[in-house]
Design an enzyme around this catalytic site. Structure first.
Site, short mmCIF file in Angstrom:
data_model
loop_
_atom_site.label_atom_id
_atom_site.label_comp_id
_atom_site.label_asym_id
_atom_site.label_seq_id
_atom_site.Cartn_x
_atom_site.Cartn_y
_atom_site.Cartn_z
N THR A 1 0.85 -1.09 0.15
CA THR A 1 0.02 0.06 -0.08
C THR A 1 0.91 1.28 0.05
O THR A 1 1.93 1.16 0.53
CB THR A 1 -0.88 0.10 1.27
OG1 THR A 1 0.11 0.08 2.41
CG2 THR A 1 -1.93 -1.16 1.24
N GLU B 1 -5.88 -3.58 -0.90
CA GLU B 1 -6.17 -4.83 -0.25
C GLU B 1 -7.39 -5.62 -0.80
O GLU B 1 -7.79 -6.57 -0.16
CB GLU B 1 -6.70 -4.29 1.18
CG GLU B 1 -5.64 -3.92 2.31
CD GLU B 1 -5.11 -2.31 1.96
OE1 GLU B 1 -5.50 -1.86 0.94
OE2 GLU B 1 -4.46 -1.82 2.87
N LYS C 1 -14.18 17.46 10.64
CA LYS C 1 -15.33 17.64 11.86
C LYS C 1 -15.47 18.92 12.22
O LYS C 1 -14.51 19.47 12.83
CB LYS C 1 -15.01 16.53 12.81
CG LYS C 1 -14.88 15.09 12.62
CD LYS C 1 -14.57 14.26 13.58
CE LYS C 1 -14.04 13.03 12.96
NZ LYS C 1 -12.84 12.87 12.56
#
Ligand code: AMP
Length: 541
Positions: free
Chosen positions: A187, A331, A439
């Site tokens: 990755t 993955e 957020k």
């Protein structure tokens, strides 16, 4: 045979069966590549199969044993396809390394994988010479070229074509259990060390078969497919395997990713289907706008790796090309969901269909997915609730290479690190990477949605949205954009474009113009670097 067994043949799903199939049933079908040495190289599935056998025998003669890792540092070319099949056919593990990684990362993954041979294109000689003293396990360096182009080097270089000339075209493929290791891909990891995903022969073949499906990549013997997705990024999304299963013509862009080369290749080779990340297509569409060219026989483009902006789907549609969204990850081999409309979606009004095309699509057979809240409770498939996206299936990682513990929970679910919705049609909507979501005052803002709306603004080439610390709201979105060359677009233009398209409180607190945005080795926005750079933008720090 147990009384409960079926009466069918035990035929392990081994990758070389895909190549055997292509060579036997589609021997003359072409593999066309832009060669690293220059020019266009043409060969066939039969020739590639013969040369893969030769490579397998040559690797065995070099002392490579089943299970050994053999690495490549190479562009998409016929030789790289031969490497995949040749390495796997003699029982080796094909470790496709991403050459866009930094030296330290290259050294880390080659040593972690304990690669024994490194096959590389001449392009990468400077990198290989730099890192070779730090590679602790590599014993042979093979240059993917012929004698005439073999560079001189302080390293002891082997010539690929010489190895093949001395190889055995009748070398017998190794019989292996289908669970045996096949490909290895790390990755790209924006934080921490990259992690290795070790595909098996079985997972690779199952994924390739699924990929050919009508509602997946729709590959057939008449398809002329160009994977601009590199083989070092999840095996070009499985195309070298899936195209062999389908008997498709493979068109490979070698080291050339510029719009002019891709355009020429698409037109000259009659490519009807292409795959790649959004940045590639952004470049191509701008090139066509500037030059007035068309896309020849191209009718379908599959885009994944990052979310596709609506403006890109519309720009392709205007040129007669249908975009299908693909979501997946290293993955997942990589395909998880795919965009072709179901009859229910196809019955929606045109504008809603386009909205559905901006979603990441539906799961194909072989992938189960669900979204859960912080407590792990499954959330409704209503297109509104969003949560952590978990997946499981036969081509999804169980345990990272050389990791001590599985990467999945007790029920086999793998946490993708994505935050998503799933709607009543079963379509996935990626809201954000969990680490990128903003957020603000306890509410979540999707950086992907903002970015894709911003690139719809005339004059904007690329956009990134990050959350930056804010004294009152915790985090607020900051929009960082790159303007198209010569465009006179301003902050006010961008905000005016966003206003009718987003919730008011999503409005970025500022718009910053930069010359270019940082990207990861797989072409995604490198937001860690942006967050670092703009940390104090709203607080004056
Ligand atoms: P990689 O393993 O490098 O292919 O990265 C996988 C990640 O890329 C996923 O977990 C997503 O966050 C992102 N990704 C891949 N495809 C898409 C897509 N079509 N839309 C949005 N994000 C995507």
């Amino acid at each position: 045979m147990a009384a409960t067994d079926g009466g069918m043949q035990d035929w392990p799903l081994l990758t070389w069966r895909l190549l055997d199939h292509a060579a036997r049933n589609h021997p003359a079908r072409e593999i066309v590549s832009l060669a690293v040495e220059g020019g266009t190289h043409r060969t066939t599935w039969a020739a590639v199969a013969e040369r893969s056998h030769r490579l397998a025998s040559a690797l065995a003669a070099l002392g490579i044993a089943p299970g050994d890792r053999v690495a490549t540092l190479a562009w998409n070319t016929w030789r790289h396809v031969e490497c995949l099949y040749g390495i796997l056919g003699m029982g080796g593990v094909a470790h496709t390394i991403n050459p866009r990684l930094f030296d330290d990362q290259l050294v880390y993954i080659a040593n972690h994988a304990a690669d024994r041979v490194l096959l590389f294109d001449t392009t990468f000689l400077p990198v290989v010479e730099r890192i070779a003293p730090r590679l602790t396990t590599v014993v042979h360096y093979v240059v993917l070229t012929d004698r005439a182009h073999l560079p001189t080097s302080p390293l002891d270089l082997l010539c690929y074509e010489t190895l093949l000339a001395g190889g055995d075209p009748a070398f017998a493929w190794l019989g292996l259990p289908e669970s045996a290791a096949a490909g290895l891909c790390y990755t790209s990891g924006t934080t921490g060390n990259p992690k290795g995903v070790l595909y098996s022969h079985r997972s690779t073949v199952l994924h390739a078969l699924a990929a050919t499906g009508a509602d997946v990549l729709a590959l057939g013997a008449a398809t002329r497919v160009l994977p601009v997705a590199p083989m070092f990024h999840v095996n070009a999304w499985s195309i070298p395997y899936a195209a062999a299963a389908a008997g498709s013509t493979l068109v490979l862009n070698g080291p050339h990713f510029d719009a002019a080369s891709l355009h020429r290749l698409i037109v000259d080779e009659g490519v009807d289907f292409a795959l790649g990340v959004p940045t590639v297509w952004l470049g191509l569409l701008q090139y066509l706008d500037a030059t007035g060219g068309d896309l020849g026989k191209l009718t379908r483009v599959n885009i994944g790796g990052s979310a596709v902006p609506r403006s890109m789907i519309e720009a392709f549609a205007a040129r007669g090309v249908t975009v299908s969204h693909l979501w997946g990850m290293t993955e997942m081999s990589p395909i998880g969901t795919i965009g072709p409309p179901t009859p229910e979606v196809a019955a929606l009004p045109e504008a809603e269909q386009t909205t559905m095309r901006t979603k990441q699509g539906r799961a194909l057979f072989g992938v189960e997915m669900k979204i859960v809240d912080d407590a792990g409770t499954e959330l409704p498939r209503d297109g509104v609730a969003f949560g952590w996206l978990l997946v499981r299936g036969p081509w999804i990682v169980d345990t990272y290479f050389r990791a001590d513990a599985p990467a999945v929970d007790g029920d086999g679910w793998f946490d993708t690190g994505d935050v998503a919705t799933i709607d009543t049609f079963g379509y996935l909507g990626i809201v954000d990477r969990a680490k990128d979501v903003i957020k603000s005052g306890g509410e979540w803002i999707s950086s992907i949605d903002l970015e894709n709306t911003a690139v719809g603004c005339p004059g904007i080439h690329e956009a990134a949205v990050i959350g930056v610390p804010h004294p009152k709201w915790d985090e607020r979105p900051l929009l960082i954009v790159v303007a198209r060359p010569g465009a006179a677009v301003t902050k006010a233009d961008v905000l005016a474009h966003l206003a009718p398209r987003i919730a008011r409180w999503w409005t970025p607190d500022d718009v910053v113009f930069v010359d270019e945005l940082p990207h990861t080795a797989t072409g995604k926005l490198l937001k860690t670097a942006l967050r670092e750079r703009f940390r104090g933008h709203l607080t004056g720090g």
